[in-house]
Design a protein around this motif. Structure first.
Motif, mmCIF file in Angstrom:
data_model
loop_
_atom_site.group_PDB
_atom_site.id
_atom_site.type_symbol
_atom_site.label_atom_id
_atom_site.label_comp_id
_atom_site.label_asym_id
_atom_site.label_seq_id
_atom_site.Cartn_x
_atom_site.Cartn_y
_atom_site.Cartn_z
ATOM 1 N N VAL A 64 -12.209 9.033 26.524
ATOM 2 C CA VAL A 64 -12.062 9.322 27.944
ATOM 3 C C VAL A 64 -11.331 8.175 28.636
ATOM 4 O O VAL A 64 -11.478 7.007 28.281
ATOM 5 C CB VAL A 64 -13.450 9.533 28.595
ATOM 6 C CG1 VAL A 64 -14.271 8.238 28.584
ATOM 7 C CG2 VAL A 64 -13.313 10.051 30.013
ATOM 8 N N THR A 65 -10.510 8.525 29.616
ATOM 9 C CA THR A 65 -9.857 7.519 30.450
ATOM 10 C C THR A 65 -10.798 7.138 31.574
ATOM 11 O O THR A 65 -11.219 7.986 32.377
ATOM 12 C CB THR A 65 -8.550 8.067 31.034
ATOM 13 O OG1 THR A 65 -7.666 8.404 29.963
ATOM 14 C CG2 THR A 65 -7.890 7.023 31.929
ATOM 15 N N MET A 66 -11.160 5.866 31.615
ATOM 16 C CA MET A 66 -12.129 5.417 32.613
ATOM 17 C C MET A 66 -11.470 5.237 33.971
ATOM 18 O O MET A 66 -10.672 4.327 34.191
ATOM 19 C CB MET A 66 -12.770 4.104 32.153
ATOM 20 C CG MET A 66 -13.712 4.257 30.982
ATOM 21 S SD MET A 66 -15.199 5.217 31.385
ATOM 22 C CE MET A 66 -16.046 4.101 32.506
ATOM 23 N N GLU A 67 -11.805 6.114 34.883
ATOM 24 C CA GLU A 67 -11.353 5.973 36.267
ATOM 25 C C GLU A 67 -12.249 4.954 36.968
ATOM 26 O O GLU A 67 -13.389 4.712 36.557
ATOM 27 C CB GLU A 67 -11.448 7.326 36.973
ATOM 28 C CG GLU A 67 -10.673 8.440 36.279
ATOM 29 C CD GLU A 67 -11.042 9.808 36.814
ATOM 30 O OE1 GLU A 67 -11.858 9.874 37.772
ATOM 31 O OE2 GLU A 67 -10.547 10.808 36.273
ATOM 32 N N ASP A 68 -11.736 4.374 38.036
ATOM 33 C CA ASP A 68 -12.532 3.388 38.766
ATOM 34 C C ASP A 68 -13.859 3.965 39.231
ATOM 35 O O ASP A 68 -14.888 3.283 39.228
ATOM 36 C CB ASP A 68 -11.752 2.858 39.968
ATOM 37 C CG ASP A 68 -10.709 1.814 39.572
ATOM 38 O OD1 ASP A 68 -10.746 1.364 38.408
ATOM 39 O OD2 ASP A 68 -9.877 1.461 40.426
ATOM 40 N N VAL B 19 -20.226 -2.488 41.972
ATOM 41 C CA VAL B 19 -20.978 -3.710 42.239
ATOM 42 C C VAL B 19 -20.320 -4.416 43.424
ATOM 43 O O VAL B 19 -19.128 -4.715 43.383
ATOM 44 C CB VAL B 19 -21.010 -4.634 40.998
ATOM 45 C CG1 VAL B 19 -21.846 -5.876 41.294
ATOM 46 C CG2 VAL B 19 -21.575 -3.901 39.788
ATOM 47 N N ASN B 20 -21.089 -4.641 44.459
ATOM 48 C CA ASN B 20 -20.557 -5.246 45.687
ATOM 49 C C ASN B 20 -19.375 -4.451 46.235
ATOM 50 O O ASN B 20 -18.396 -5.002 46.724
ATOM 51 C CB ASN B 20 -20.141 -6.698 45.443
ATOM 52 C CG ASN B 20 -21.320 -7.577 45.066
ATOM 53 O OD1 ASN B 20 -22.422 -7.411 45.588
ATOM 54 N ND2 ASN B 20 -21.091 -8.501 44.133
ATOM 55 N N GLY B 21 -19.488 -3.139 46.082
ATOM 56 C CA GLY B 21 -18.467 -2.259 46.630
ATOM 57 C C GLY B 21 -17.195 -2.152 45.820
ATOM 58 O O GLY B 21 -16.233 -1.522 46.252
ATOM 59 N N LYS B 22 -17.183 -2.763 44.626
ATOM 60 C CA LYS B 22 -15.980 -2.730 43.793
ATOM 61 C C LYS B 22 -16.321 -2.229 42.389
ATOM 62 O O LYS B 22 -17.429 -2.459 41.889
ATOM 63 C CB LYS B 22 -15.368 -4.126 43.705
ATOM 64 C CG LYS B 22 -14.896 -4.691 45.038
ATOM 65 C CD LYS B 22 -14.316 -6.096 44.860
ATOM 66 C CE LYS B 22 -13.855 -6.667 46.196
ATOM 67 N NZ LYS B 22 -13.283 -8.036 46.032
ATOM 68 N N PRO B 23 -15.359 -1.555 41.723
ATOM 69 C CA PRO B 23 -15.611 -1.091 40.354
ATOM 70 C C PRO B 23 -15.709 -2.275 39.395
ATOM 71 O O PRO B 23 -14.952 -3.234 39.495
ATOM 72 C CB PRO B 23 -14.405 -0.211 40.034
ATOM 73 C CG PRO B 23 -13.335 -0.676 40.974
ATOM 74 C CD PRO B 23 -14.034 -1.140 42.211
ATOM 75 N N ASN B 24 -16.683 -2.206 38.485
ATOM 76 C CA ASN B 24 -16.917 -3.264 37.512
ATOM 77 C C ASN B 24 -16.962 -2.657 36.122
ATOM 78 O O ASN B 24 -17.623 -1.632 35.905
ATOM 79 C CB ASN B 24 -18.233 -3.983 37.837
ATOM 80 C CG ASN B 24 -18.438 -5.225 37.010
ATOM 81 O OD1 ASN B 24 -18.674 -5.158 35.815
ATOM 82 N ND2 ASN B 24 -18.344 -6.386 37.665
ATOM 83 N N SER B 25 -16.288 -3.277 35.173
ATOM 84 C CA SER B 25 -16.193 -2.718 33.823
ATOM 85 C C SER B 25 -17.427 -2.993 32.971
ATOM 86 O O SER B 25 -17.511 -2.561 31.834
ATOM 87 C CB SER B 25 -14.952 -3.275 33.114
ATOM 88 O OG SER B 25 -15.029 -4.684 33.018
ATOM 89 N N GLY B 26 -18.418 -3.734 33.504
ATOM 90 C CA GLY B 26 -19.584 -4.107 32.709
ATOM 91 C C GLY B 26 -20.451 -2.940 32.293
ATOM 92 O O GLY B 26 -21.018 -2.936 31.195
ATOM 93 N N GLN B 27 -20.606 -1.962 33.180
ATOM 94 C CA GLN B 27 -21.432 -0.784 32.912
ATOM 95 C C GLN B 27 -20.730 0.436 33.504
ATOM 96 O O GLN B 27 -19.911 0.298 34.421
ATOM 97 C CB GLN B 27 -22.813 -0.915 33.562
ATOM 98 C CG GLN B 27 -23.591 -2.163 33.245
ATOM 99 C CD GLN B 27 -24.341 -2.092 31.926
ATOM 100 O OE1 GLN B 27 -24.360 -1.057 31.261
ATOM 101 N NE2 GLN B 27 -24.941 -3.208 31.536
ATOM 102 N N PRO B 28 -21.060 1.636 33.043
ATOM 103 C CA PRO B 28 -20.544 2.836 33.715
ATOM 104 C C PRO B 28 -21.452 3.239 34.871
ATOM 105 O O PRO B 28 -22.593 2.796 34.970
ATOM 106 C CB PRO B 28 -20.594 3.887 32.596
ATOM 107 C CG PRO B 28 -21.758 3.477 31.765
ATOM 108 C CD PRO B 28 -21.781 1.965 31.796
#
Length: 772
Positions: A236-240, A246-255
């Motif tokens: 799957v292509t991970m969209e933001d 986290v803090n209003g921004k996309p974070n790659s640490g978890q889905p």
């Protein structure tokens, strides 16, 4: 059914050679001559049953010297027959059954012949490992001990017998596993099987060996961390919007666990995994190893209602429900780890959702069952709650110090008691994470063996096992090694409030000068007791490594070094460094800490001790001529952790420095009142550093400071040198003037990587302030 006959000599089952004449025993070897034969089924014997016969043959030859043959001699029927595997046993005992045995269970039965001259031995169990375990248990009862993956004890006996009787065993824990570096190779896997561990640290290679050993307790994943791997494998292509917010921004640490595309992708991948391998016990669908869980509006609503684990269990239930429709009987396992450790308030795992509970926050100096520290009491509450709401509970436990692999780590009191606690709480399996990235960790052989025995039998006597290993492994040095263990463990036993976690620096109560001096005496006694025995000398040297590591980190001018010398005599610095390097090499030490190779540290130690022997402990020029009683010097190489950033540095006082290329507080050092300062007195903390700001850089380039306690509260006191104050040459900066307290922690890092690429630290010192 066709049986294969293999003549074999066996040795004593907890008896001396005279036992062969006893009325309640069956003879196996008479005066070095085999009187027993092994039978296995040609048609139905599994690879592990065939391997069980090979292992029996191999060990018996080493024990008795009896020659093995592939068939009985004409006219010389064996006095005793040994049947390996249920199919072989059924040819002579149709009543034999394994229906009441659990996973990995086995039966050992010895029956005397009517004329009393011989008899039958039945060794069989559940597939795929039960029969193999029966053979290994028989060999252990004969006196064999597989102490470590490379060191085995096999007694030498000529005339032996086994007692008549029947024993039956099924382990309380169906999954038993650990991860040391020593356990990952082929020798380690064989040691696993011989000591009845079945997890093999999730590894199924090499395939031929694993088939012989009965394979592993099979599931997909690493027991906890899986979201990222499953999403990547799904394609799957991970969209933001699919990433954790986290803090209003996309974070790659978890889905984001409330996003429908995340649920769709992971569900599809789990179904694909199950259809490719229907024999899996479960598939892991768990959080990744960071705290960046999603706080988007939908996830936060669940967190507010249920706690941080709410979205985790809700998501696991959704995946499990969808997978079960496609793959009946499918099970997934998810984690209760770190931020998700506490159970949700009302959401409950589905019947096909298992839980892996992790102990990472706990105190490992005191048993979890006793709950003597607040942190252990909290864990006990959590495990009791989880055990009531899941059909199967698994445990991820920790048994090493990840900041100091080779430093003494007094957790022996809790090894088996904690396993028993997990089993008593209904856990079905336990995984022990240890020093899996570095070999030769503190007393690694002892810990591995005791853990293996405790995982098979959680009701075993913990210190009984420890004493058995020490007696068998160290021989004449055993009394002194036991004395050393008592010395190291006494300080934490006397401190029921002390918390020893898996990240532990050197300012610990079991590492004071007085404790280390007494420990040194015991270890010197141990070495003297085995002088002349090369094998035992090497084993005792490895036991020395924890103490020697602490001595090296404190240095020859420290109270620690002087206290030890006062008890055991003068220590030759060069000999010390050479002996340490030798110990590290022969013990397979590869890391001083998780992710920190030992090689640069050993090179520093050699250079440093050579300089000490030549002209005393190296000093920075700023301390030349100073009274040594007025300061405490700490070289960068003696600071806590991060040995991987050790570099040779021109102009550094000892020729080495710690290089810091990041804004993280990774260059740090915890202060110890037993070593570094006198309580109540005022000191200045000075740091000798070097950094070249980039052209036209301005503002803060270094972040440095002290974490201390003021009015009962933690406080960070920081100093932020700017580009204008950094010259590119070695310079001394004053961090703080204060009255130090035990555990105060110094740090240094880059303030702005764009303004300066790295900072080097040569050393630091506490300078006594004259307040009169």
């Amino acid at each position: 059914m066709k049986l294969t006959l293999v003549a074999v000599a066996m040795v004593t089952l907890l008896f001396s050679g005279a036992a062969v004449q006893a009325q309640d025993s069956v003879p196996l070897v008479n005066d070095g001559k085999p009187v027993a034969s092994i039978y296995i089924s040609d048609e139905k014997a599994t690879p592990s049953e065939k391997w069980a016969a090979e292992e029996l043959v191999s060990h018996i030859k080493k024990m008795s010297g009896a020659e093995l043959t592939t068939a009985a001699q004409p006219g010389q029927a064996p006095l005793t027959r040994i049947f390996i595997g249920l199919d072989a046993v059924k040819t002579v005992n149709s009543a034999a059954s394994i229906e009441k045995l659990g996973p990995d269970g086995f039966i050992i039965e010895v029956v005397k012949s009517p004329d009393g001259s011989g008899g039958d031995v039945y060794l069989y169990g559940t597939q795929p490992r039960g029969t193999l375990y029966a053979v290994y248990t028989m060999l252990e009862s004969l006196g064999v001990r597989w102490w470590t993956p490379t060191e085995t004890y096999i007694p030498e006996l000529k005339t032996v017998a086994v007692p008549v009787g029947r024993s039956e065993e099924t382990p309380r824990l169906e999954y038993r596993d650990m991860m040391y570096l020593e356990s990952i190779n082929e020798e380690g896997k064989l040691w696993f099987a011989r000591n009845k561990l079945n997890g093999f640290a999730w590894n199924e290679r090499p395939q031929a060996l694993m088939e012989k050993l009965g394979g592993r307790y099979r599931f997909h994943g690493n027991l906890v961390h899986a979201y990222g791997n499953l999403l990547r494998a799904s394609g799957v292509t991970m969209e933001d919007a699919m990433r954790a917010q986290v803090n209003g921004k996309p974070n790659s640490g978890q889905p984001c666990l409330s996003h429908p595309k995340v649920l769709e992708a992971i569900t599809a991948q789990v179904i694909k995994i199950y259809k490719a391998d229907p024999q899996l016990r479960f598939v892991v669908v768990g959080q990744d190893d960071n705290n960046n869980y999603c706080r988007c509006e939908k996830c936060q609503a669940v967190i507010d209602a249920e706690g941080a684990s709410g979205p985790v269990i809700q998501f696991a239930n959704q995946v499990a429900e969808r997978v079960e429709k496609e793959v009946p009987g499918a099970i997934i396992t998810t984690a209760a780890y770190s931020w998700s450790r506490q159970p949700p308030k009302t959401i409950r795992p589905r019947h096909n959702v298992y839980i892996t509970l992790c102990t990472i926050e706990c105190d490992f100096a005191h048993s979890l069952a006793e709950g003597t520290t607040d942190i252990n009491r909290a864990f006990r509450e959590d495990i009791q709650a989880w055990s009531k709401m899941t059909n199967k509970l698994l445990i991820w436990d920790y048994v090493t110090n990840y900041w100091r692999f080779i430093m003494p780590h007094p957790n022996l009191d809790v090894l088996v008691p904690n396993v028993k606690f997990f089993a008593d709480m209904g856990a079905a399996g336990v995984f022990e994470q240890a020093a899996h990235t570095g070999g030769g960790s503190d007393l690694v052989g002892l810990r591995m063996w005791v853990l293996a025995k405790g995982l098979w039998n959680p009701d075993a006597d913990n210190w009984g096992l420890i004493n058995e290993f020490v007696d068998g492994y160290y021989g004449p040095a055993a009394p002194s090694i036991k004395k050393y263990l008592e010395i190291i463990h006494k300080p934490v036993r006397e401190r029921p409030d002390y918390v020893m976690r898996i990240y532990r620096d050197m300012n610990a109560p079991y590492l004071t000068p007085a404790v280390m001096a007494d420990a040194a005496v015991a270890l010197v006694e141990a070495g003297n007791a085995v002088e002349g025995d090369q094998v035992l000398e090497r084993r005792v040297r490895h036991a020395h490594m924890g103490l020697w590591y602490v001595l090296a980190m404190r240095g020859p001018d420290s109270k620690m070094w002087k206290a030890v010398e006062a008890k055991v005599g003068k220590i030759d610095p060069v000999g010390f460094a050479n002996d340490f390097a030798r110990m590290a090499n022969e013990s397979g030490v590869t890391m001083v800490a998780d992710g920190n190779t030992i090689d640069p540290w050993l090179q520093w130690l050699k250079d440093y001790m050579t300089a000490v022997a030549k002209s005393g402990a190296p000093l920075p020029p700023e301390l030349d001529g100073r009274d040594p009683s007025t300061y405490r010097l700490i070289q960068a190489s003696q600071m806590d952790r991060m040995a991987r950033w050790l570099v040779k540095a021109e102009g550094a006082s000892d020729g080495w420095a710690l290089r810091c290329p990041t804004i993280a507080w990774v260059l740090r050092h915890g202060l110890d009142e037993a070593i570094d300062f006198e309580p109540g007195k005022t000191y200045r903390l000075m740091a000798r550093v070097k950094g070249q700001p980039k052209p036209e850089a301005s503002g803060r380039v270094i972040s440095a400071g002290m974490s201390t306690t003021v009015d009962g509260r933690a406080k960070h006191i920081s100093l932020n040198p700017t580009a204008e104050t950094m010259s590119g040459d070695w310079q001394v900066i004053e961090i703080i003037k204060w009255k130090p307290q035990h555990g105060d922690s110094y740090w240094l890092a880059l303030g702005n990587p764009q303004a300066m690429g790295e900072v080097l630290q040569d050393c630091m010192w506490l300078e006594l302030v004259d307040e009169e």
